[in-house]
Enzyme design. Structure first.
Site, PDB file in Angstrom:
ATOM      1  N   SER A 129       0.990  -0.778   0.008  1.00 51.34           N
ATOM      2  CA  SER A 129       0.328  -0.154   0.218  1.00 51.34           C
ATOM      3  C   SER A 129       0.923   1.253  -0.174  1.00 51.34           C
ATOM      4  O   SER A 129       2.090   1.275   0.191  1.00 51.34           O
ATOM      5  CB  SER A 129      -1.190  -0.066   1.539  1.00 51.34           C
ATOM      6  OG  SER A 129      -1.493   1.410   1.261  1.00 51.34           O
ATOM      7  N   TYR A 160      -1.282  -1.535  10.467  1.00 48.44           N
ATOM      8  CA  TYR A 160      -1.020  -1.000   8.741  1.00 48.44           C
ATOM      9  C   TYR A 160      -0.716  -0.854   7.632  1.00 48.44           C
ATOM     10  O   TYR A 160       0.024  -1.567   6.738  1.00 48.44           O
ATOM     11  CB  TYR A 160      -2.526  -0.638   8.393  1.00 48.44           C
ATOM     12  CG  TYR A 160      -3.411  -0.948   7.130  1.00 48.44           C
ATOM     13  CD1 TYR A 160      -4.124  -1.891   6.324  1.00 48.44           C
ATOM     14  CD2 TYR A 160      -3.199   0.043   6.187  1.00 48.44           C
ATOM     15  CE1 TYR A 160      -4.322  -2.328   5.386  1.00 48.44           C
ATOM     16  CE2 TYR A 160      -3.125  -0.123   4.866  1.00 48.44           C
ATOM     17  CZ  TYR A 160      -3.857  -1.486   4.430  1.00 48.44           C
ATOM     18  OH  TYR A 160      -4.431  -1.828   2.827  1.00 48.44           O
TER      19      TYR A 160
END
Ligand SMILES: NC(=O)c1ccc[n+]([C@@H]2O[C@H](COP(=O)([O-])OP(=O)(O)OC[C@H]3O[C@@H](n4cnc5c(N)ncnc54)[C@H](OP(=O)(O)O)[C@@H]3O)[C@@H](O)[C@H]2O)c1
Length: 264
Positions: free
Chosen positions: A139, A153
């Site tokens: 990401s 995350y």
């Protein structure tokens, strides 16, 4: 014989889009996830549209024994994997201490350990056959400063980026190409699953990409041997700015933006 791609999280979003891109490029497909009905829908669409062989394996990658079981199932079905897309994942919203350790442990299992283990188990065959393609869906969050919340995350995605970079150097000479794909905001079920859809709907449309566009960029990047790729001009510009601006400025900016959009 056609080459075979295994895509984790192939039941929706970016994983489903990857299944479609690989099928369109002439691969046969194995998709895995938990929702069998959704996997079956993807299977029948790809079989009809591309004439691909599409196998599905229902598996919960939060379970520590899942990668070994998945690989045993591939072997039992006589399936040899040429391309692996480690895509399955989600986010745990909120502050670190707001969730139980069990929630975090399951998250780390699917986002970090399962990726490392599936790669470890499937890589020897790729090296032996001198052909392999591995895409780790990381990401943009793994490249930019982290705001408060979703604490593991960005850390898990930064892990995937570093892991992919090292591995790509290790195995390139064996015909195996490895790419960390770093999407920004992408239309999928991700924000419904994390319960942040209402907040994310306030982000302007130009900040978002479609899952098919992200998957296409990831496919092209791994085939071209790019070890880290940020899809989309805006996301790529953000990644570049973060690299060249002074660290303190970028960190402060990240903190302010994070606070602003969580309040919005
Ligand atoms: N959307 C974004 O803005 C964005 C941005 C950057 C990176 N990403 C990354 O992109 C990847 C794909 O997410 P997405 O956006 O496509 O979201 P999505 O539509 O929610 O897809 C997530 C996929 O992961 C699977 N999955 C979730 N938990 C699982 C489990 N325990 N075991 C097996 N499979 C599981 C889901 O299948 P089942 O529910 O059927 O198991 C689904 O196929 C994730 O790694 C995410 O971090 C997303």
């Amino acid at each position: 014989m056609k080459r075979l791609a295994l895509i984790t999280g192939g039941s929706s979003g970016i994983g489903e889009a990857f299944a479609e891109v690989f099928a369109a490029e002439g691969f046969d497909i194995v998709i895995t996830a938990r929702r069998e009905d959704r996997l079956r829908a993807v299977q029948s669409r790809l079989q009809q549209r591309y004439g691909s062989r599409v196998e599905l394996i229902v598996e919960d990658l939060e379970r520590p024994d899942a990668p070994a079981r998945l690989c045993a199932e591939l072997e039992a079905r006589g399936l040899t994997i040429d391309a692996l897309v480690n895509n399955a994942g989600y986010g745990v919203p909120g502050a670190y201490l707001a969730s139980s350790w069990d929630v975090h442990a399951r998250f780390l299992q699917i986002m970090v350990t399962a990726v490392a283990e599936l790669t470890y188990r499937l890589l020897p065959g790729m090296v032996e056959r001198q052909y392999g393609r591995i895409i780790n869906v990381a990401s943009l969050a793994g490249l930019v400063p982290s705001p408060a919340g979703h604490t593991l995350y960005a850390a898990s995605k930064a892990f995937l980026i570093k892991f992919s970079e090292s591995l790509s150097h290790e195995v390139r000479g064996d015909g195996v190409l490895v790419t960390a794909l770093c999407p920004g905001f992408t239309y999928s079920e991700f924000h419904d699953v994390t319960g942040t859809r209402a907040m994310m709907n306030r982000m302007p449309g130009w900040m978002w990409m479609s899952a098919p566009a992200v998957a296409r960029r990831g496919y092209d990047a791994v085939m071209a041997g790019e070890s880290v790729v940020v899809p989309g001009r805006l996301n790529a510009a953000i990644a570049t700015l973060v690299r060249i601006l002074p660290q303190r400025l970028v960190t402060g900016l990240g903190r302010r933006i994070g606070r602003a959009y969580r309040k919005a």
